[in-house]
Scaffold this motif. Sequence first.
Motif, short mmCIF file in Angstrom:
data_model
loop_
_atom_site.label_atom_id
_atom_site.label_comp_id
_atom_site.label_asym_id
_atom_site.label_seq_id
_atom_site.Cartn_x
_atom_site.Cartn_y
_atom_site.Cartn_z
N ARG A 189 0.85 -1.19 0.00
CA ARG A 189 0.00 0.00 0.00
C ARG A 189 0.89 1.24 0.00
N LEU A 190 0.78 2.02 -1.05
CA LEU A 190 1.52 3.26 -1.14
C LEU A 190 0.70 4.42 -0.59
N SER A 191 1.40 5.37 0.01
CA SER A 191 0.75 6.59 0.50
C SER A 191 1.49 7.79 -0.06
N CYS A 192 0.77 8.88 -0.19
CA CYS A 192 1.37 10.15 -0.64
C CYS A 192 0.71 11.26 0.14
N VAL A 193 1.50 11.97 0.91
CA VAL A 193 0.98 13.07 1.72
C VAL A 193 1.41 14.40 1.12
N ALA A 194 0.43 15.26 0.90
CA ALA A 194 0.70 16.61 0.41
C ALA A 194 0.72 17.57 1.59
N SER A 195 1.73 18.42 1.62
CA SER A 195 1.84 19.37 2.73
C SER A 195 2.33 20.72 2.22
N GLY A 196 2.19 21.72 3.07
CA GLY A 196 2.64 23.06 2.70
C GLY A 196 1.47 24.00 2.48
N SER A 197 1.71 24.96 1.62
CA SER A 197 0.70 25.99 1.34
C SER A 197 -0.33 25.45 0.35
N ILE A 198 -1.41 24.88 0.88
CA ILE A 198 -2.43 24.23 0.04
C ILE A 198 -3.80 24.80 0.36
N PHE A 199 -4.48 25.30 -0.69
CA PHE A 199 -5.86 25.72 -0.54
C PHE A 199 -6.81 24.61 -0.97
N ARG A 200 -6.51 24.01 -2.10
CA ARG A 200 -7.37 22.94 -2.60
C ARG A 200 -6.55 22.02 -3.50
N ILE A 201 -6.86 20.72 -3.42
CA ILE A 201 -6.25 19.72 -4.30
C ILE A 201 -7.31 19.20 -5.24
N ALA A 202 -7.04 19.25 -6.52
CA ALA A 202 -7.98 18.74 -7.51
C ALA A 202 -7.64 17.27 -7.79
N ASP A 203 -7.31 16.97 -9.04
CA ASP A 203 -7.02 15.58 -9.39
C ASP A 203 -5.71 15.12 -8.77
N MET A 204 -5.65 13.82 -8.47
CA MET A 204 -4.43 13.19 -7.99
C MET A 204 -4.21 11.92 -8.79
N ALA A 205 -2.96 11.51 -8.87
CA ALA A 205 -2.68 10.33 -9.69
C ALA A 205 -1.41 9.64 -9.23
N TRP A 206 -1.30 8.39 -9.61
CA TRP A 206 -0.08 7.62 -9.46
C TRP A 206 0.48 7.31 -10.85
N TYR A 207 1.77 7.52 -10.99
CA TYR A 207 2.50 7.15 -12.20
C TYR A 207 3.61 6.19 -11.80
N ARG A 208 4.16 5.50 -12.78
CA ARG A 208 5.32 4.67 -12.52
C ARG A 208 6.28 4.75 -13.70
N GLN A 209 7.53 4.45 -13.38
CA GLN A 209 8.57 4.53 -14.41
C GLN A 209 9.64 3.48 -14.16
N THR A 210 10.06 2.84 -15.25
CA THR A 210 11.18 1.91 -15.20
C THR A 210 12.30 2.49 -16.06
N PRO A 211 13.54 2.06 -15.82
CA PRO A 211 14.67 2.62 -16.56
C PRO A 211 14.50 2.49 -18.08
N GLY A 212 14.73 3.59 -18.76
CA GLY A 212 14.66 3.57 -20.22
C GLY A 212 13.27 3.72 -20.79
N LYS A 213 12.27 3.83 -19.91
CA LYS A 213 10.90 3.95 -20.40
C LYS A 213 10.29 5.25 -19.91
N GLN A 214 9.24 5.67 -20.62
CA GLN A 214 8.53 6.88 -20.21
C GLN A 214 7.68 6.61 -18.97
N ARG A 215 7.47 7.65 -18.23
CA ARG A 215 6.59 7.55 -17.06
C ARG A 215 5.17 7.27 -17.57
N GLU A 216 4.50 6.31 -16.94
CA GLU A 216 3.15 5.94 -17.38
C GLU A 216 2.14 6.14 -16.25
#
Length: 121
Positions: free
Chosen positions: A19-46
């Motif tokens: 289970r991966l988690s991602c915490v956003a912090s700092g100066s935030i008023f609103r968060i719209a869309d969120m996403a997970w991407y992945r990348q392997t060596p030599g390939k584009q981020r998908e």
Amino acid sequence: QVQLVESGGGLVQAGGSLRLSCVASGSIFRIADMAWYRQTPGKQRELVSFISSTGSTNYADSVKGRFAVSRDNAKNTLYLQMNSLRAEDTAVYYCNANIQKYYKGDYLAYWGQGTQVTVSS
């Protein structure tokens, strides 16, 4: 300043879960869309999975039925439950979020530093 920090990556055997988690912090008023991407060596981020501010989701065909994305808006946190992991899921996973820092401000895209997921076969 806005930061996205991922956690939860690691080494797991094929068929296992993480289970991966991602915490956003700092100066935030609103968060719209969120996403997970992945990348392997030599390939584009998908794109792995996407979730809107209202909870609408979509997934890459390769992870449908195995991964589940969710978010906790009160905690500014994004999750990715990964089940039935395969060797081909091995990658660095990145969190992405479109964030508005103040009222009527522009939405800007932010990225985390990435977390390594390694699936052994």
